[in-house]
Design an enzyme around this catalytic site. Sequence first.
Site, mmCIF file in Angstrom:
data_model
loop_
_atom_site.group_PDB
_atom_site.id
_atom_site.type_symbol
_atom_site.label_atom_id
_atom_site.label_comp_id
_atom_site.label_asym_id
_atom_site.label_seq_id
_atom_site.Cartn_x
_atom_site.Cartn_y
_atom_site.Cartn_z
ATOM 1 N N GLU A 124 21.759 -18.638 -11.688
ATOM 2 C CA GLU A 124 21.600 -19.412 -12.925
ATOM 3 C C GLU A 124 21.840 -20.866 -12.548
ATOM 4 O O GLU A 124 22.966 -21.272 -12.277
ATOM 5 C CB GLU A 124 22.588 -18.929 -13.989
ATOM 6 C CG GLU A 124 22.221 -19.357 -15.394
ATOM 7 C CD GLU A 124 22.796 -20.702 -15.767
ATOM 8 O OE1 GLU A 124 22.046 -21.706 -15.639
ATOM 9 O OE2 GLU A 124 23.951 -20.770 -16.162
ATOM 10 N N CYS A 171 23.975 -26.896 -18.374
ATOM 11 C CA CYS A 171 22.680 -26.731 -17.717
ATOM 12 C C CYS A 171 21.565 -26.601 -18.746
ATOM 13 O O CYS A 171 20.401 -26.866 -18.443
ATOM 14 C CB CYS A 171 22.694 -25.520 -16.792
ATOM 15 S SG CYS A 171 23.349 -24.037 -17.555
ATOM 16 N N GLU A 203 18.145 -33.511 -13.405
ATOM 17 C CA GLU A 203 19.310 -33.110 -14.206
ATOM 18 C C GLU A 203 20.459 -34.083 -13.957
ATOM 19 O O GLU A 203 20.877 -34.296 -12.820
ATOM 20 C CB GLU A 203 19.738 -31.694 -13.843
ATOM 21 C CG GLU A 203 20.888 -31.196 -14.687
ATOM 22 C CD GLU A 203 21.290 -29.769 -14.369
ATOM 23 O OE1 GLU A 203 21.570 -29.012 -15.314
ATOM 24 O OE2 GLU A 203 21.320 -29.409 -13.171
ATOM 25 N N LYS A 221 35.106 -16.047 -7.214
ATOM 26 C CA LYS A 221 35.490 -17.392 -6.779
ATOM 27 C C LYS A 221 35.120 -18.393 -7.868
ATOM 28 O O LYS A 221 33.972 -18.802 -7.996
ATOM 29 C CB LYS A 221 34.811 -17.778 -5.472
ATOM 30 C CG LYS A 221 35.515 -18.977 -4.783
ATOM 31 C CD LYS A 221 34.599 -19.833 -3.955
ATOM 32 C CE LYS A 221 33.886 -20.884 -4.757
ATOM 33 N NZ LYS A 221 34.777 -21.932 -5.340
#
Length: 471
Positions: A244, A278, A377, A170
């Site tokens: 992750e 990231c 973040e 997906k």
Amino acid sequence: MQNYINGRWQVTTGTSEIELVNPCNEKVLMRYITASTQDVDDAVFAAHQALNSWSTSKPIERAHWLNKIADQLELAKSKLIELSHLNNGKSSEQARVDVENSIQCYRYYADLVQKTAFSQITQCEDGTELIHLKNSVGVVALITPWNFPLITSAWKIAPALAAGCTLIFKPSELVPLPEYEFTKILDEIQFPQGVFNLILGDTTAAQHLVNHVDVNKVSFTGSTEVGIHVMQAAARSVKRVTLELGGKSPILILHDADLDEAVDKALGGMFYNSGQMCSATSRLLVHQSIADRFYQKFKSAVESMSLGADLVGPSSMGPITTLKQFHKVHEYLTIARNEKLQSLIDLNQIHLPKLGFFIKPHVFIDVPTNSRLWKEEIFGPVICCRTFANEEEAIKLANDSDFGLAATIITGSVEHGKTIAKRLRSGHIWINSFQMIQPNSLWGGFKKSGIGRELGESGLNSYLEENIITI
């Protein structure tokens, strides 16, 4: 667009509609209906039916298919680059790097699977025989984000197939076009039915996939917040997980660093892919003895950056990929104004295109460690800087984060850099290097940056279960 289930294109039975937008000019590319939970069930069933034959196939057979995928990706490179540029907003240059890296990944696992011992026999002194086996973990769900299409999927699909897993893939519902073209390639080469299944679904489909009783493992790349939900859902049936997740990575510029090199690595580590990484080195730590000189050079470099739809070179930057992320970054810039953070650069020096989800690069200095911009973040072109007096302070600041995905060290002594690297709580550390990630290396983080590792032998092992027969 259709789902790809059991080797056939199938019209979705869903009802929700997704609109795909070109982030460079805000034009609508297309609209499509997302997958339903029934579509997910069909895909899982197909993967389950195909598992026995694929998991028991010879490693050389699986290597053949992985190399065949790589060959076809080579032939389709131009088309894949074009779709990534249109759907994701990447420059053609950056999209080319993604495609080429994905090709390397499939070839790497084609080679590795042929070298891996899936069965080993040990004779013990008492006459006992031990047969050590490595088996496919089973049916796996692979869920990828929108920032690096093709390459983040290759990191999952290639080792999963090499290990003998069957899968339901997906991709991001907002950037599915490169992955859809990838699936067309698998269909054209008549990839074994049911081994690879594509679901074009949104959050509802993803949740159903993660909860599905017949899925044995979930590999997810995305935000930490969503990763926590994935882990909680997987725990109910004790699914294996690889996560992750987010990052807030530091770049340490030591007193003996070459300043021009430090500027280059800081620019690349933060503004590549418009900061939508990231691993983006969004916390910059510079030794106070060279801070003024570094800031002067960094200011000039950032103010010289160009923003546009398809520019070439390290001093150029494209758009934010989605409108939602565009607004999120602006929310952090509002926080910066409210916190009265000090900007290093003159934003008037940077031209902003009239159309597209473009955001100017931002550099804030002397940012307090309790600032939300320092701690959270942002996933956009915003970097926060602080100085340090000595290496102990630098290491402490670097490790003082909820995340631990990556880090960069710029130093005049590589040996000295290695010593510092061993003290950083980060999964991948670069010394005097851009953020190169080799397929035989390692990817994954400490703390809230995730669980498990991708790439290298660790990536293959994450899709294997071990058992032993004692005779």
